[in-house]
Design a protein around this motif. Structure first.
Motif, mmCIF file in Angstrom:
data_model
loop_
_atom_site.group_PDB
_atom_site.id
_atom_site.type_symbol
_atom_site.label_atom_id
_atom_site.label_comp_id
_atom_site.label_asym_id
_atom_site.label_seq_id
_atom_site.Cartn_x
_atom_site.Cartn_y
_atom_site.Cartn_z
ATOM 1 N N LYS A 1 -2.017 -12.893 -15.787
ATOM 2 C CA LYS A 1 -1.012 -12.379 -16.588
ATOM 3 C C LYS A 1 -1.176 -11.221 -18.416
ATOM 4 O O LYS A 1 -1.507 -10.647 -18.161
ATOM 5 C CB LYS A 1 0.486 -12.509 -16.385
ATOM 6 C CG LYS A 1 0.877 -11.484 -16.273
ATOM 7 C CD LYS A 1 2.478 -11.746 -16.193
ATOM 8 C CE LYS A 1 3.695 -10.648 -16.616
ATOM 9 N NZ LYS A 1 4.979 -11.002 -16.290
ATOM 10 N N GLU B 1 2.086 -3.171 -9.200
ATOM 11 C CA GLU B 1 3.002 -3.391 -8.826
ATOM 12 C C GLU B 1 3.315 -4.017 -7.195
ATOM 13 O O GLU B 1 4.665 -4.493 -6.952
ATOM 14 C CB GLU B 1 4.162 -3.472 -9.539
ATOM 15 C CG GLU B 1 3.674 -3.558 -11.262
ATOM 16 C CD GLU B 1 4.541 -3.679 -12.463
ATOM 17 O OE1 GLU B 1 6.165 -3.207 -11.603
ATOM 18 O OE2 GLU B 1 3.917 -4.174 -14.024
ATOM 19 N N LYS C 1 3.523 -4.008 -3.776
ATOM 20 C CA LYS C 1 2.908 -4.650 -2.604
ATOM 21 C C LYS C 1 2.246 -4.924 -1.582
ATOM 22 O O LYS C 1 1.114 -5.348 -1.498
ATOM 23 C CB LYS C 1 4.066 -5.295 -1.001
ATOM 24 C CG LYS C 1 3.436 -6.251 0.486
ATOM 25 C CD LYS C 1 4.686 -6.350 0.982
ATOM 26 C CE LYS C 1 4.058 -7.518 1.846
ATOM 27 N NZ LYS C 1 5.300 -7.919 3.132
ATOM 28 N N TYR D 1 -0.379 -6.793 -8.823
ATOM 29 C CA TYR D 1 0.236 -8.380 -9.226
ATOM 30 C C TYR D 1 0.958 -9.494 -7.955
ATOM 31 O O TYR D 1 1.666 -9.098 -6.982
ATOM 32 C CB TYR D 1 1.569 -7.859 -9.827
ATOM 33 C CG TYR D 1 2.041 -8.857 -11.326
ATOM 34 C CD1 TYR D 1 1.875 -9.396 -11.543
ATOM 35 C CD2 TYR D 1 3.906 -8.729 -10.554
ATOM 36 C CE1 TYR D 1 1.761 -10.761 -12.702
ATOM 37 C CE2 TYR D 1 3.903 -9.427 -11.389
ATOM 38 C CZ TYR D 1 4.038 -9.897 -12.594
ATOM 39 O OH TYR D 1 4.580 -11.923 -13.621
ATOM 40 N N LEU D 2 0.587 -10.544 -8.783
ATOM 41 C CA LEU D 2 1.409 -10.941 -7.516
ATOM 42 C C LEU D 2 2.206 -12.231 -8.451
ATOM 43 O O LEU D 2 2.171 -13.122 -8.811
ATOM 44 C CB LEU D 2 -0.159 -12.866 -6.830
ATOM 45 C CG LEU D 2 0.740 -13.505 -5.770
ATOM 46 C CD1 LEU D 2 0.332 -12.969 -4.887
ATOM 47 C CD2 LEU D 2 -0.956 -14.961 -5.620
ATOM 48 N N ARG D 3 3.531 -12.100 -7.732
ATOM 49 C CA ARG D 3 4.943 -12.755 -8.180
ATOM 50 C C ARG D 3 4.560 -13.819 -7.954
ATOM 51 O O ARG D 3 5.273 -14.230 -9.003
ATOM 52 C CB ARG D 3 6.161 -12.205 -8.072
ATOM 53 C CG ARG D 3 6.093 -10.188 -8.286
ATOM 54 C CD ARG D 3 7.268 -9.426 -7.477
ATOM 55 N NE ARG D 3 7.433 -7.661 -7.933
ATOM 56 C CZ ARG D 3 7.249 -7.038 -8.772
ATOM 57 N NH1 ARG D 3 7.649 -8.027 -9.527
ATOM 58 N NH2 ARG D 3 6.794 -6.202 -8.760
ATOM 59 N N SER D 4 4.896 -14.289 -7.005
ATOM 60 C CA SER D 4 3.964 -15.821 -6.657
ATOM 61 C C SER D 4 4.130 -16.978 -8.065
ATOM 62 O O SER D 4 4.305 -17.490 -8.007
ATOM 63 C CB SER D 4 4.378 -16.087 -5.431
ATOM 64 O OG SER D 4 3.260 -16.152 -5.176
ATOM 65 N N SER D 5 2.939 -16.247 -7.846
ATOM 66 C CA SER D 5 2.092 -16.831 -9.335
ATOM 67 C C SER D 5 2.733 -16.300 -10.748
ATOM 68 O O SER D 5 1.667 -16.674 -11.359
ATOM 69 C CB SER D 5 0.572 -17.623 -8.813
ATOM 70 O OG SER D 5 0.001 -15.690 -8.435
ATOM 71 N N LYS D 6 2.553 -14.944 -10.500
ATOM 72 C CA LYS D 6 2.737 -14.743 -12.406
ATOM 73 C C LYS D 6 1.511 -14.443 -12.721
ATOM 74 O O LYS D 6 1.504 -14.780 -14.040
ATOM 75 C CB LYS D 6 3.971 -15.288 -12.765
ATOM 76 C CG LYS D 6 5.335 -15.654 -12.616
ATOM 77 C CD LYS D 6 6.093 -16.461 -13.368
ATOM 78 C CE LYS D 6 8.081 -15.993 -13.134
ATOM 79 N NZ LYS D 6 8.148 -17.135 -14.120
#
Length: 203
Positions: free
Chosen positions: A96, A116, A118, A140-145
């Motif tokens: 990130k 950002e 889906k 951006y993959l929120r699960s892995s930040k």
């Protein structure tokens, strides 16, 4: 009647002067010829500046030609590939912090919003080593930040025969609105052999 020789001599002088004038005019035009325009380059901060001919090219520049695109110094986003980057999920995870520092300041609000979402943002990734282009999804993959490239990522993996511990590089080309990709360092044979032994033992 005595003035005729004098007039004749004056006429000869004028003719001789006229014969010499083209070279003189040519010389004058040479002196007045415009200098070639300076080469326009750009620095790492994306601020345009000019370099006179013969000056050294900048070591890092976002608006560059294809020859300079192979300069490893350009690839600010670097990663040593892991097994998850090479698996069936067809995705490359990118830290990130690197994206926030080297990509986001160069894109507009709409790009960030799509990034950002889906669905993510469709981007072109050019393999600067092979001169091939690939359409990937960047989001951006929120699960892995972290940020991730997926979709057709495996095209690059298979096309370049990428292995665990290979070091790859990416940079965002602001002029052409696309990423450039390069294989910066190939994993050592010892590392690849150890990974193969581990894989066999896990079967």
């Amino acid at each position: 009647m005595e003035e005729k020789p004098s007039k004749t001599l004056n006429l000869i002088d004028k003719l001789m002067h006229a014969a010499e004038s083209p070279s003189t005019a040519s010389s004058s035009r040479t002196k007045l010829k415009k200098k070639r325009d300076p080469v326009v380059e750009c620095d790492d901060a994306q601020n345009l500046h000019t370099l006179s001919e013969g000056s050294a090219r900048p070591s890092a520049c976002h608006h560059i030609d294809e020859q300079v695109a192979r300069d490893p110094a350009l690839y600010k986003i670097k990663k040593k590939l892991t097994l998850s980057d090479l698996g069936n999920l067809s995705r490359l995870l990118v830290p990130k912090e690197m994206v926030k520092k080297h990509v986001l300041p160069s894109v507009d609000a709409d790009f960030v919003q799509r990034l950002e979402s889906k669905a993510g943002k469709q981007v072109t990734v050019k393999d600067s080593d092979k001169e091939t282009e690939h359409q990937l999804t960047f989001r951006y993959l929120r699960s892995s930040k972290s940020y991730v490239f997926n979709g057709n990522w495996m095209e690059i993996v298979k096309g370049r025969d990428l292995k665990k511990d290979d070091e790859i590089g990416l940079y965002w080309d602001t002029l052409n609105s696309k990423f450039h990709f390069s294989l910066l360092k190939v994993a050592s044979q010892e590392s690849q052999a150890a990974d193969e032994v581990t894989r066999v033992h896990q079967q």
